[in-house]
Motif scaffolding. Structure first.
Motif, PDB file in Angstrom:
ATOM      1  N   GLY A  72       1.045  -1.649  -0.236  1.00 33.62           N
ATOM      2  CA  GLY A  72      -0.016  -0.205   0.273  1.00 33.62           C
ATOM      3  C   GLY A  72       0.878   0.854   0.207  1.00 33.62           C
ATOM      4  N   SER A  73       1.684   1.179  -0.635  1.00 33.17           N
ATOM      5  CA  SER A  73       2.448   2.299  -0.758  1.00 33.17           C
ATOM      6  C   SER A  73       2.996   3.153  -1.369  1.00 33.17           C
ATOM      7  CB  SER A  73       3.958   2.297  -0.030  1.00 33.17           C
ATOM      8  OG  SER A  73       4.862   1.459  -0.516  1.00 33.17           O
ATOM      9  N   ALA A  91       2.138   2.744 -11.683  1.00 32.49           N
ATOM     10  CA  ALA A  91       2.807   2.558 -10.464  1.00 32.49           C
ATOM     11  C   ALA A  91       3.469   4.234  -9.566  1.00 32.49           C
ATOM     12  CB  ALA A  91       3.109   1.914  -9.229  1.00 32.49           C
ATOM     13  N   ARG A  92       3.107   4.681  -8.383  1.00 38.88           N
ATOM     14  CA  ARG A  92       4.317   5.693  -8.226  1.00 38.88           C
ATOM     15  C   ARG A  92       3.858   5.622  -6.532  1.00 38.88           C
ATOM     16  NH1 ARG A  92       0.841  11.102  -9.110  1.00 38.88           N
ATOM     17  NH2 ARG A  92      -1.018  10.710  -7.800  1.00 38.88           N
ATOM     18  N   PRO A  93       5.261   5.848  -5.850  1.00 43.14           N
ATOM     19  CA  PRO A  93       5.940   5.906  -4.213  1.00 43.14           C
ATOM     20  C   PRO A  93       4.245   7.224  -4.564  1.00 43.14           C
ATOM     21  CG  PRO A  93       7.700   6.406  -5.285  1.00 43.14           C
ATOM     22  CD  PRO A  93       6.106   6.138  -6.366  1.00 43.14           C
ATOM     23  N   ARG A  94       3.739   6.607  -2.649  1.00 40.70           N
ATOM     24  CA  ARG A  94       3.215   7.362  -2.062  1.00 40.70           C
ATOM     25  C   ARG A  94       3.576   8.769  -1.472  1.00 40.70           C
ATOM     26  NH1 ARG A  94      -1.802   4.061  -0.195  1.00 40.70           N
ATOM     27  NH2 ARG A  94      -3.445   3.966  -2.102  1.00 40.70           N
ATOM     28  N   PRO A  95       3.742   9.770  -1.465  1.00 45.32           N
ATOM     29  CA  PRO A  95       4.980  10.789  -0.848  1.00 45.32           C
ATOM     30  C   PRO A  95       4.782  10.929   0.689  1.00 45.32           C
ATOM     31  CG  PRO A  95       3.073  12.002  -1.713  1.00 45.32           C
ATOM     32  CD  PRO A  95       2.550  10.541  -1.982  1.00 45.32           C
ATOM     33  N   ASP A  96       3.417  10.494   1.219  1.00 44.91           N
ATOM     34  CA  ASP A  96       3.108   9.794   2.951  1.00 44.91           C
ATOM     35  C   ASP A  96       3.354   9.364   3.265  1.00 44.91           C
ATOM     36  OD1 ASP A  96       1.127   9.165   1.516  1.00 44.91           O
ATOM     37  OD2 ASP A  96      -0.704   9.643   3.277  1.00 44.91           O
ATOM     38  N   ALA A  97       3.335   7.562   2.283  1.00 41.52           N
ATOM     39  CA  ALA A  97       3.887   6.135   3.035  1.00 41.52           C
ATOM     40  C   ALA A  97       5.622   5.161   2.626  1.00 41.52           C
ATOM     41  CB  ALA A  97       2.896   5.646   2.161  1.00 41.52           C
ATOM     42  N   LEU A 114      12.775   0.673  -6.637  1.00 43.85           N
ATOM     43  CA  LEU A 114      11.439   0.018  -6.243  1.00 43.85           C
ATOM     44  C   LEU A 114      10.157  -0.220  -6.894  1.00 43.85           C
ATOM     45  CD1 LEU A 114      11.134  -2.302  -4.411  1.00 43.85           C
ATOM     46  CD2 LEU A 114      10.497  -0.350  -2.314  1.00 43.85           C
ATOM     47  N   VAL A 115       9.855   0.822  -7.459  1.00 41.26           N
ATOM     48  CA  VAL A 115       8.597   0.588  -8.095  1.00 41.26           C
ATOM     49  C   VAL A 115       8.877   0.556  -9.390  1.00 41.26           C
ATOM     50  CG1 VAL A 115       6.685   2.959  -9.379  1.00 41.26           C
ATOM     51  CG2 VAL A 115       7.597   2.454  -7.000  1.00 41.26           C
ATOM     52  N   ARG A 116       9.913   0.729 -10.130  1.00 41.81           N
ATOM     53  CA  ARG A 116      10.747   0.511 -11.478  1.00 41.81           C
ATOM     54  C   ARG A 116      10.179  -1.060 -11.226  1.00 41.81           C
ATOM     55  NH1 ARG A 116      15.596   3.066 -12.539  1.00 41.81           N
ATOM     56  NH2 ARG A 116      13.590   5.294 -12.119  1.00 41.81           N
ATOM     57  N   ARG A 117      11.142  -1.767 -10.883  1.00 42.51           N
ATOM     58  CA  ARG A 117      11.719  -3.193 -10.190  1.00 42.51           C
ATOM     59  C   ARG A 117      10.457  -3.421 -10.773  1.00 42.51           C
ATOM     60  NH1 ARG A 117      17.186  -2.939  -7.245  1.00 42.51           N
ATOM     61  NH2 ARG A 117      18.148  -2.618  -8.528  1.00 42.51           N
ATOM     62  N   THR A 118       9.496  -3.511  -9.599  1.00 39.82           N
ATOM     63  CA  THR A 118       8.271  -4.347  -9.388  1.00 39.82           C
ATOM     64  C   THR A 118       7.692  -4.519 -10.317  1.00 39.82           C
ATOM     65  OG1 THR A 118       8.281  -3.437  -6.801  1.00 39.82           O
ATOM     66  CG2 THR A 118       6.929  -4.800  -7.388  1.00 39.82           C
TER      67      THR A 118
END
Length: 147
Positions: A72-73, A91-97, A114-118
């Motif tokens: 959920g991040s 996908a993009r990282p949530r700024p607050d998570a 990490l997002v790119r690899r995932t």
């Protein structure tokens, strides 16, 4: 000789001040556009095209394992790829998570990596049935699922 040294010293001071001012202006403009020091935009979507229907990429019963690890991040979006060639998974990282557990260990200093690899792991898992690794021998690969 004294005047030359003075002129060189003044030119050096003015040049350094001009460089610091230019760097500050660029940093302010990038910050205003939402970009970090390295030029990447914060919250920027990472996208991969997966040549499969949407129900295979993001099944209703839950996210595929590589995405589930992010816990959920990240924000995830799915849309049709141009030309009817599957879907675009974004996908993009949530700024607050912040990622927790093993994902936090993998993040290091760059959550975008990490997002790119995932996303690439999801693509490989959906299209090839496994996450490909260069160090794995062909005999170590799992058997293909029937069908």
């Amino acid at each position: 000789m004294g005047r030359v040294r003075t002129v060189v010293a003044v030119a050096g001071v003015l040049g350094g001040a001009a460089a610091r001012t230019a760097r500050a202006v660029v940093a302010r403009r990038w910050a205003a556009r939402g970009r970090g020091r390295d030029g990447d935009r914060a919250g920027h979507w990472q996208v991969v095209t997966v040549d499969r229907p949407p129900e295979q990429v993001l099944p209703v019963r839950g996210w595929p394992e590589p995405l589930r690890r992010l816990d959920g991040s990240v924000d995830v979006a799915l849309r049709a790829a141009p030309g009817g060639r599957g879907v675009e998974l974004a996908a993009r990282p949530r700024p607050d998570a912040t990622p927790s557990g093993f994902a936090a260990h993998l993040v290091g200093d760059d959550p975008k990596l990490l997002v790119r690899r995932t996303l690439w792991q999801v693509k490989q898992l959906v299209e090839a049935g496994e996450v490909l690794r260069a160090d794995r021998l062909p005999t170590d690969r799992p058997a293909r699922p029937p069908g």
